[in-house]
Design an enzyme around this catalytic site. Structure first.
Site, PDB file in Angstrom:
ATOM      1  CE  LYS A 163      -3.847   2.229   0.898  1.00  0.00           C
ATOM      2  NZ  LYS A 163      -4.271   2.666  -0.426  1.00  0.00           N
ATOM      3  CB  CYS A 211       0.090  12.133  -5.035  1.00  0.00           C
ATOM      4  SG  CYS A 211       0.266  10.433  -4.567  1.00  0.00           S
ATOM      5  N   GLY A 269      -6.694  -4.951 -14.582  1.00  0.00           N
ATOM      6  CA  GLY A 269      -7.708  -5.962 -14.888  1.00  0.00           C
ATOM      7  C   GLY A 269      -7.169  -7.351 -15.136  1.00  0.00           C
TER       8      GLY A 269
HETATM    9  C1  FMN Z   1      -8.690  -0.510  -3.300  1.00  0.00           C
HETATM   10  C2  FMN Z   1      -7.545  -0.026  -4.141  1.00  0.00           C
HETATM   11  C3  FMN Z   1      -6.514   0.717  -3.544  1.00  0.00           C
HETATM   12  C4  FMN Z   1      -5.423   1.160  -4.323  1.00  0.00           C
HETATM   13  N1  FMN Z   1      -4.406   1.858  -3.722  1.00  0.00           N
HETATM   14  C5  FMN Z   1      -3.326   2.250  -4.464  1.00  0.00           C
HETATM   15  C6  FMN Z   1      -2.213   2.901  -3.838  1.00  0.00           C
HETATM   16  O1  FMN Z   1      -2.154   3.113  -2.627  1.00  0.00           O
HETATM   17  N2  FMN Z   1      -1.176   3.288  -4.642  1.00  0.00           N
HETATM   18  C7  FMN Z   1      -1.175   3.034  -5.995  1.00  0.00           C
HETATM   19  O2  FMN Z   1      -0.210   3.396  -6.678  1.00  0.00           O
HETATM   20  N3  FMN Z   1      -2.208   2.397  -6.593  1.00  0.00           N
HETATM   21  C8  FMN Z   1      -3.273   1.993  -5.859  1.00  0.00           C
HETATM   22  N4  FMN Z   1      -4.315   1.321  -6.471  1.00  0.00           N
HETATM   23  C9  FMN Z   1      -4.260   1.034  -7.923  1.00  0.00           C
HETATM   24  C10 FMN Z   1      -3.802  -0.395  -8.192  1.00  0.00           C
HETATM   25  O3  FMN Z   1      -2.515  -0.634  -7.675  1.00  0.00           O
HETATM   26  C11 FMN Z   1      -3.824  -0.713  -9.707  1.00  0.00           C
HETATM   27  O4  FMN Z   1      -2.942   0.165 -10.378  1.00  0.00           O
HETATM   28  C12 FMN Z   1      -5.209  -0.559 -10.318  1.00  0.00           C
HETATM   29  O5  FMN Z   1      -6.213  -1.027  -9.418  1.00  0.00           O
HETATM   30  C13 FMN Z   1      -5.361  -1.311 -11.649  1.00  0.00           C
HETATM   31  O6  FMN Z   1      -5.113  -2.696 -11.502  1.00  0.00           O
HETATM   32  P1  FMN Z   1      -6.311  -3.789 -11.284  1.00  0.00           P
HETATM   33  O7  FMN Z   1      -7.342  -3.531 -12.341  1.00  0.00           O
HETATM   34  O8  FMN Z   1      -5.637  -5.124 -11.408  1.00  0.00           O
HETATM   35  O9  FMN Z   1      -6.863  -3.533  -9.911  1.00  0.00           O
HETATM   36  C14 FMN Z   1      -5.402   0.877  -5.711  1.00  0.00           C
HETATM   37  C15 FMN Z   1      -6.447   0.130  -6.296  1.00  0.00           C
HETATM   38  C16 FMN Z   1      -7.507  -0.309  -5.539  1.00  0.00           C
HETATM   39  C17 FMN Z   1      -8.599  -1.126  -6.191  1.00  0.00           C
END
Ligand code: FMN
Length: 316
Positions: A54, A139, A253
């Protein structure tokens, strides 16, 4: 089967540069895996390419008001708001657990100013056991009126150049899909000293409760993730691969091995699994196994054989 006919086991090792070597190309995506504590009940963290934790800021952050997550037809919207324990507690309380479990740890770093990113990075650099840093440039920069670092190539490059001069750790820069120009952004951070780029972060969206006429999320806007964003992510990874020489890490995804293979063919050297982990915590392990099976079936000995092998136009 004779020795001659036996299929060679493909080499899944990935060298992302500057000391970040993964035993396989599958990492967890930041924010979807916490600090690995809950996940370790389901899977052996040492089997993953890396655990990306995180996002970590200088001080602890409480995040946004609830509701923080809503389901969408093919994914989810979140407005967690970068809640985290802060760098001091991370190093003292969270990192030892991950290292004990044999995980390769990549720390996602966030900040509201270049100085905050720098201070967090300097603190992390005192722990050389960390595999690398992923810089979340999605950010808002409070000194630039809240414009996200990742929306402006100059601002992103300035941030990366400062971090480069402060650390010898691997710097993976996580690009925002909300920036219109992925090739330009990827080139800007490469020139500023990034060792790799990862993409994509979530796509900004929103939902509305028509009964109350209020936003569905406490933070009003949220980040869309999951299968819905995969085609966009794939396109952006392909664009980034064409623009830079440093490794590209594909995210967005990925829920099945086939999805990861598509990202590898588009140019990714490694991938991250995020939202799919909520549905099935074993997804990352399934993806690792499936990539190996794919390479083996195709007679490929390493990821390099598949990486960026997209055939465009008339192959003949
Ligand atoms: C609940 C949640 C919290 C996330 N927190 C962060 C974060 O703290 N820092 C970050 O760079 N990306 C964060 N992301 C983005 C994910 O790391 C990722 O880039 C994004 O969800 C796309 O991938 P996915 O479709 O496999 O989830 C978060 C995504 C989700 C769903």
């Amino acid at each position: 089967m004779t020795g001659k006919n036996r299929k060679a086991v493909p080499d899944l090792t990935v060298d992302l540069g500057r000391g970040l070597v993964l035993k396989n190309p599958v990492m967890t995506a930041s924010g979807t895996f916490g600090y690995g504590e809950e996940a370790s009940a389901y899977l052996d963290l040492s089997e993953l390419g890396a655990v990306v934790v995180k996002g970590i800021s200088e001080e602890p952050r409480r995040g946004n008001p609830p509701p923080r997550v809503v389901e969408t037809p093919a994914g989810m919207l979140n407005s967690i708001g970068l809640q985290n324990v802060g760098v001091k507690a991370f190093l003292a309380e969270k990192l030892p657990f991950l290292l004990d479990r044999g995980a390769t740890v990549v720390v996602n770093v966030l900040g509201s100013t270049v100085e905050e990113y720098l201070r967090v990075t300097e603190r992390l650099s005192t722990a050389p056991v960390i595999g690398g840093i992923e810089v979340n440039i999605s950010c808002p920069n409070v000194k630039e009126g809240g414009v996200q670092f990742g929306m402006c190539p100059d601002m992103a490059a300035g941030l990366v150049a400062s971090l480069r001069s402060a650390t010898d750790l691997h710097l993976m820069v996580k690009l925002s899909p909300n920036s219109g120009d992925i090739p330009g952004m990827a080139r800007a951070v490469e020139e500023a000293g990034a060792d790799s780029v990862s993409l994509i972060n979530t796509i900004t969206g929103m939902d509305i409760d028509i009964r109350t006429r209020r936003p569905a999320l406490g933070g009003v806007f949220g980040g869309l993730s999951g299968p819905a964003i995969r085609p966009v992510a794939l396109r952006m990874v392909y664009e980034a691969f064409g623009a830079v020489r440093i490794p590209v890490v594909g995210i967005g995804g990925i829920a099945d091995p086939e999805h990861a293979v598509k990202f590898i063919i588009a140019g990714s050297l490694a991938v991250q699994v995020g939202t799919a982990f909520f549905l099935d915590p074993l997804t990352p392990l399934r993806v690792i196994k499936g990539i190996e099976e794919y390479l083996s079936r195709e007679g490929m000995l390493s990821l390099a054989d598949a990486r960026g092998s997209l055939v465009v136009g008339d192959p003949g």
